[in-house]
Structures are given as C-alpha cells and as structure tokens.
Design a protein around this motif. Sequence first.
Motif, short mmCIF file in Angstrom:
data_model
loop_
_atom_site.label_atom_id
_atom_site.label_comp_id
_atom_site.label_asym_id
_atom_site.label_seq_id
_atom_site.Cartn_x
_atom_site.Cartn_y
_atom_site.Cartn_z
N VAL A 162 -27.67 -59.33 65.70
CA VAL A 162 -26.27 -59.45 66.06
C VAL A 162 -25.52 -58.25 65.50
N GLU A 163 -24.90 -57.47 66.39
CA GLU A 163 -24.12 -56.30 65.99
C GLU A 163 -22.64 -56.64 65.91
N SER A 164 -21.93 -55.88 65.09
CA SER A 164 -20.48 -55.99 65.01
C SER A 164 -19.93 -54.67 64.48
N GLY A 165 -18.62 -54.50 64.60
CA GLY A 165 -17.95 -53.34 64.03
C GLY A 165 -17.47 -52.30 65.02
N GLY A 166 -17.80 -52.45 66.29
CA GLY A 166 -17.35 -51.50 67.28
C GLY A 166 -15.86 -51.65 67.55
N GLY A 167 -15.33 -50.68 68.30
CA GLY A 167 -13.92 -50.71 68.64
C GLY A 167 -13.42 -49.37 69.12
N LEU A 168 -12.11 -49.25 69.17
CA LEU A 168 -11.43 -48.03 69.61
C LEU A 168 -10.94 -47.25 68.40
N VAL A 169 -11.25 -45.96 68.36
CA VAL A 169 -10.87 -45.11 67.23
C VAL A 169 -10.51 -43.73 67.75
N LEU B 103 -15.76 -38.92 63.97
CA LEU B 103 -16.17 -39.31 65.31
C LEU B 103 -15.58 -38.38 66.37
N LYS B 104 -16.37 -38.15 67.41
CA LYS B 104 -16.00 -37.29 68.52
C LYS B 104 -16.01 -38.10 69.81
N PRO B 105 -15.28 -37.64 70.84
CA PRO B 105 -15.34 -38.35 72.13
C PRO B 105 -16.75 -38.51 72.67
N ASP C 182 -40.44 -54.79 70.63
CA ASP C 182 -39.21 -54.57 69.88
C ASP C 182 -38.16 -55.62 70.22
N SER C 183 -37.28 -55.89 69.27
CA SER C 183 -36.13 -56.75 69.50
C SER C 183 -34.88 -55.89 69.61
N TRP C 184 -33.92 -56.38 70.38
CA TRP C 184 -32.68 -55.66 70.63
C TRP C 184 -31.48 -56.58 70.49
N GLY C 185 -30.39 -56.03 69.95
CA GLY C 185 -29.14 -56.75 69.94
C GLY C 185 -28.43 -56.64 71.27
N GLN C 186 -27.29 -57.29 71.36
CA GLN C 186 -26.55 -57.33 72.62
C GLN C 186 -25.70 -56.08 72.85
N GLY C 187 -25.50 -55.28 71.84
CA GLY C 187 -24.72 -54.06 71.95
C GLY C 187 -23.28 -54.25 71.53
N THR C 188 -22.70 -53.18 70.99
CA THR C 188 -21.29 -53.17 70.63
C THR C 188 -20.67 -51.85 71.10
N GLN C 189 -19.50 -51.94 71.71
CA GLN C 189 -18.86 -50.77 72.32
C GLN C 189 -18.11 -49.96 71.27
N VAL C 190 -18.35 -48.65 71.28
CA VAL C 190 -17.60 -47.70 70.47
C VAL C 190 -16.91 -46.73 71.41
N THR C 191 -15.59 -46.63 71.32
CA THR C 191 -14.81 -45.74 72.16
C THR C 191 -13.99 -44.82 71.27
N VAL C 192 -14.18 -43.51 71.44
CA VAL C 192 -13.47 -42.50 70.67
C VAL C 192 -12.54 -41.76 71.63
#
Length: 118
Positions: free
Chosen positions: A5-12, A85-87, A106-116
């Motif tokens: 489970v991933e977390s912490g992504g967002g707009l920066v 962080l860069k675009p 391999d196992s994978w999480g669902q992904g978290t979006q990072v937008t710069v």
Amino acid sequence: QVQLVESGGGLVQPGGSLRLSCTASRSIFSIYSMGWYRQAPGKQREKVAYITSGGFTNIEDSVKGRFTISRDNAKNTVYLQMNSLKPDDTAVYYCNAREFVAEVPDSWGQGTQVTVSS
C-alpha cells in the motif's frame, strides 16, 4: 504473496519535496528487495530505486542526488524521499517487492500519483 500500500503522493511545485511510503503486509526481512518504479504518460515504466533486506541500495542515475530510499523494519515500510522535484518527475509511482524464491512473481502496489507543476 504480499500486499503493498503506497501513500504520500500529491501536487507539488518545482523544487519542492515529497516522501512516499510503502507498507507491506508481512515482515520486510522475509522479502529480498523492495523498491520504487514510476510511469509517466506515453513512457515505459522505469526503475527508480530499491533496497534489499541486507541493506544494499541502488538509485538510478536520473534521480541520484535528489532521491533517497530507506526503510523502517518495525513498521514494514519503505520510503522514497524526493527533493528538488522537477516537472519530469511527474508520474504514477509504484511500490515493488521481489521474493527470495525466483518462482514467486513480484508484488506491486496500486500506485500513487505525483504531479510537479507550477
């Protein structure tokens, strides 16, 4: 085999920082390595960083000096600290776990979006 489970992504804004977290459903001592991949629109998924149960780390050249991978064994969690962080860092970031047994996928999480973006 293991849920991630991933977390912490967002707009920066450019130059800013984020810390991503990936929590596993069992002890990370029993997992060979955990790492981060990312995929931007129109591009293939690429490896960003990984860390083994023995503490070996690898950071891809494209983010070396800006990104750091670490772990907290008591929390079964790995982190990706992203600074300056860069675009071009804009992507969906996926947590990955690789087992000691080669026949186990391999196992994978669902992904978290990072937008710069400014």
